[in-house]
Design a protein around this motif. Structure first.
Motif, mmCIF file in Angstrom:
data_model
loop_
_atom_site.group_PDB
_atom_site.id
_atom_site.type_symbol
_atom_site.label_atom_id
_atom_site.label_comp_id
_atom_site.label_asym_id
_atom_site.label_seq_id
_atom_site.Cartn_x
_atom_site.Cartn_y
_atom_site.Cartn_z
ATOM 1 N N ILE A 82 -2.353 5.880 14.135
ATOM 2 C CA ILE A 82 -3.294 6.164 13.041
ATOM 3 C C ILE A 82 -4.526 5.268 13.186
ATOM 4 O O ILE A 82 -5.606 5.622 12.755
ATOM 5 N N GLY A 138 -5.566 -5.927 8.011
ATOM 6 C CA GLY A 138 -5.054 -4.561 8.132
ATOM 7 C C GLY A 138 -3.985 -4.296 7.082
ATOM 8 O O GLY A 138 -3.741 -5.140 6.204
ATOM 9 N N GLY A 139 -3.357 -3.145 7.192
ATOM 10 C CA GLY A 139 -2.400 -2.719 6.180
ATOM 11 C C GLY A 139 -1.240 -3.681 6.001
ATOM 12 O O GLY A 139 -0.736 -3.849 4.878
ATOM 13 N N SER A 140 -0.808 -4.330 7.075
ATOM 14 C CA SER A 140 0.323 -5.258 6.975
ATOM 15 C C SER A 140 0.006 -6.373 5.987
ATOM 16 O O SER A 140 0.789 -6.667 5.075
ATOM 17 N N ASN A 143 -0.745 -5.066 2.333
ATOM 18 C CA ASN A 143 0.479 -4.874 1.550
ATOM 19 C C ASN A 143 1.069 -6.208 1.122
ATOM 20 O O ASN A 143 1.552 -6.355 -0.009
ATOM 21 N N HIS A 180 6.281 2.360 4.675
ATOM 22 C CA HIS A 180 5.986 1.661 5.920
ATOM 23 C C HIS A 180 6.825 0.386 6.005
ATOM 24 O O HIS A 180 7.050 -0.270 4.995
ATOM 25 N N THR A 182 6.120 -2.392 6.919
ATOM 26 C CA THR A 182 5.428 -3.629 6.532
ATOM 27 C C THR A 182 5.730 -4.001 5.087
ATOM 28 O O THR A 182 5.510 -5.143 4.696
ATOM 29 N N GLY A 235 0.145 9.294 1.644
ATOM 30 C CA GLY A 235 0.086 9.487 3.085
ATOM 31 C C GLY A 235 1.106 8.634 3.802
ATOM 32 O O GLY A 235 0.777 7.522 4.222
ATOM 33 N N THR A 237 3.357 7.411 6.904
ATOM 34 C CA THR A 237 2.981 7.286 8.302
ATOM 35 C C THR A 237 3.631 8.388 9.145
ATOM 36 O O THR A 237 3.034 8.896 10.088
ATOM 37 N N ASP A 262 0.460 2.433 -1.495
ATOM 38 C CA ASP A 262 0.091 2.196 -0.095
ATOM 39 C C ASP A 262 -0.691 3.409 0.411
ATOM 40 O O ASP A 262 -0.122 4.451 0.720
ATOM 41 N N ALA A 264 -2.841 3.095 3.082
ATOM 42 C CA ALA A 264 -3.431 2.572 4.326
ATOM 43 C C ALA A 264 -4.038 3.711 5.139
ATOM 44 O O ALA A 264 -5.193 3.655 5.551
ATOM 45 N N TYR A 265 -3.267 4.740 5.315
ATOM 46 C CA TYR A 265 -3.756 5.919 6.041
ATOM 47 C C TYR A 265 -4.417 6.915 5.096
ATOM 48 O O TYR A 265 -5.559 7.347 5.317
ATOM 49 N N ASP A 291 -6.802 1.190 4.715
ATOM 50 C CA ASP A 291 -7.162 0.609 6.016
ATOM 51 C C ASP A 291 -8.425 1.262 6.559
ATOM 52 O O ASP A 291 -8.363 2.355 7.129
ATOM 53 N N LYS A 294 -8.348 2.840 10.000
ATOM 54 C CA LYS A 294 -7.679 4.106 10.281
ATOM 55 C C LYS A 294 -8.703 5.243 10.159
ATOM 56 O O LYS A 294 -9.506 5.449 11.029
HETATM 57 C C1 LIG Z 1 -0.643 1.798 9.255
HETATM 58 C C2 LIG Z 1 0.076 1.613 7.986
HETATM 59 C C3 LIG Z 1 0.406 0.331 7.503
HETATM 60 C C4 LIG Z 1 0.201 -0.901 8.331
HETATM 61 O O1 LIG Z 1 -1.134 -1.125 8.581
HETATM 62 P P1 LIG Z 1 -1.671 -1.998 9.815
HETATM 63 O O2 LIG Z 1 -3.123 -1.891 9.631
HETATM 64 O O3 LIG Z 1 -1.152 -1.331 11.063
HETATM 65 O O4 LIG Z 1 -1.156 -3.375 9.674
HETATM 66 C C5 LIG Z 1 0.975 0.242 6.253
HETATM 67 N N1 LIG Z 1 1.219 1.343 5.522
HETATM 68 C C6 LIG Z 1 0.940 2.590 5.968
HETATM 69 C C7 LIG Z 1 1.254 3.763 5.100
HETATM 70 C C8 LIG Z 1 0.360 2.770 7.211
HETATM 71 O O5 LIG Z 1 0.097 4.014 7.651
#
Ligand SMILES: *Cc1c(COP(=O)(O)O)cnc(C)c1O
Length: 482
Positions: A82, A138-140, A143, A180, A182, A235, A237, A262, A264-265, A291, A294
């Protein structure tokens, strides 16, 4: 000649050379990095250099050995990750920040754009007007920061400052089994433990089942655990599923639990008018992440966390006063960009030193506007729907999960195949080796599926068609040979 002093300028000339090599890369004509592994490892590695080769030779080596052996990710046919290849504006904005504002702190134009871009994104994605954000890697980490806020809030209601005193009671985080990983890692880092994440069942479309959530919360109502957060996905992953936000948010409110989303995507998906209604309930969130690296096409290393009240982030994450920092600034008669750190983003997350990531997001939005992103997102969602349509019409293909966003999970099917999972795994391996169309795979209800996720700004409808054709041709051929 030895070069023991680093070049500190000469950027116009060096960039001209590097720019040509980068552009060459973006023609995506080079072989995969693994094709001539030995030659670039020899050229780039070796013993610790006693003496330097100088910047000009370094750039030449980068052009010859490093850049051509980069990743397949930026390729238009690569739909596996992504995270995607950055567009030019983001690359150039990040480079500008490297040169002109190495830190996000200080009263600079770069620092100003942190808040401007966070607010533009919030508005573009329909977040509550009062929500404020902070960037991270980033998403990690986004979150982690959101769940850190949730943890702080849950314990404060028990009269415990968890940031100061640490975890005093076992915790629970409620999330769908499609969340996710994370989320689990954030629970571990925050001292709650991975096992604090209670996975709630999904419906057949991969969406968290509100009824199952309610049942679990009722069962847990009288236990000794602190309910820290309910986590929903916009969304997932795997499949791009969007959880029923309003129902989940209402349940979280009823049980007085922090509601984290969440995105992120998938948060940018709200720009697609055909599915906007699926984001109903977004306003109930206590925290949301997205994110930019993404769907917005930023260079990797940019996530954002939003919360209703940023002071909770300060209570959860403030690093505490330090003489070498606070002592250097003043509150009165500010005249220099060095008189103040500006908004203390470093106290809203886990990083002190950090680049001004907002400048990148600002550049991306400024370049093509909300309408540009809307068109990109609709275009990508169309591609997933096109793959589904083509698969529905073809006797050798099966759609395993209808697209919600820009992911389509489908597979090759045949009466003649003994094991469809094996066959689809082989098809996928072949695609990766061919290196034109590179989707990923995932497992849905025991079925191994081909999973393209269309997010790259370079990807076109033609790539979606070619992927489908290649899956069919590869599957046919593998069956012939067995
Ligand atoms: C990609 C993703 C993450 C993690 O994000 P990173 O930027 O890869 O650290 C967390 N949650 C969802 C839903 C994601 O798609």
């Amino acid at each position: 000649m030895y070069h023991e002093r680093a070049e500190c300028g000469n950027l116009a000339k060096l960039l001209e050379q590097l720019g040509a090599d980068l552009e060459q890369y973006q023609r995506f004509e080079h072989p995969d990095a693994m094709c001539n592994e030995d030659s670039w490892k020899t050229a780039l590695g070796g013993a610790l250099p006693e003496h330097g080769i100088g910047c000009a030779q370094l750039i030449a080596d980068m052009g010859q050995y490093l850049i051509p052996n980069g990743s397949q990710i930026p390729k238009p046919g690569c739909t596996s990750f992504i995270t995607t290849g950055a567009t030019s504006a983001g690359v150039l904005a990040a480079l500008s920040a490297n040169v002109a504002a190495p830190q996000r702190v200080g009263l600079t134009a770069f620092n100003y754009l942190e808040e401007v871009s966070l607010q533009w994104m919030a508005e573009m994605f329909g977040l509550p007007a009062a929500m404020k954000g902070v960037y991270s890697s980033g998403g990690s980490v986004a979150n982690l920061v959101a769940l850190g806020a949730a943890r702080q809030w849950a314990f404060e209601r028990l009269g415990i400052n968890v940031a100061e005193e640490g975890i005093q009671k076992p915790c629970r985080v409620y999330a769908s089994s499609a969340c996710h990983r994370t989320i689990h890692r954030a629970a571990a880092v925050l001292g709650m433990g991975r096992s604090a994440v209670v996975e709630i069942a999904n419906d057949e479309n991969g969406r968290l089942c509100p009824k199952a959530l309610r049942q679990q919360l009722q069962v847990d109502a009288n236990n000794a655990c602190v309910a820290v957060a309910v986590v929903a996905n916009v969304g997932t992953t795997d499949t791009g599923a969007i959880d029923p936000l309003r129902e989940i948010g209402n349940i979280a409110a009823e049980f007085n639990i922090w509601f984290h989303i969440d995105g992120a995507y998938g948060l940018p998906g709200i720009l697609d008018p055909r599915i906007k209604h699926l984001y109903d309930g977004l306003l109930l969130a206590d925290s949301v992440i997205v994110d930019p690296h993404k769907w917005l096409g930023a260079p990797v290393g940019i996530g954002a966390t939003y919360v209703r009240d940023r002071s909770i982030l300060n209570r959860a994450f403030s690093q505490g006063a330090a003489d070498y920092l606070e002592g250097s600034f003043t509150d009165n008669n500010i005249q220099s960009s060095m008189d103040s750190m500006g908004i203390p983003y470093h106290d809203f997350g886990v990083e002190l030193s950090a680049p001004p990531r907002g400048t990148v997001v600002w550049a991306l939005i400024r370049e093509i506007g909300k309408t540009g992103f809307q068109q990109r997102i609709c275009r990508h969602n169309d591609m997933a729907r096109l793959v589904a349509d083509l698969a529905h019409k073809h006797p050798s293909l099966e759609v395993v999960q209808e697209p919600t966003l820009s992911i389509c999970c489908f597979r090759y099917v045949s009466q003649r195949a003994q094991n469809l999972n094996d066959l689809n795994r082989k098809i996928h391996r072949q695609l990766v080796q061919n290196a034109h169309n590179i989707p990923s795979t995932t497992i849905i209800n025991g079925k191994l599926v081909i999973r393209p996720c269309f997010v790259g700004a370079r990807t076109t409808e033609q790539h979606a068609r070619e992927l489908v054709d290649e899956v069919i041709a590869t599957g046919d051929k593998l069956l012939e040979n067995c």
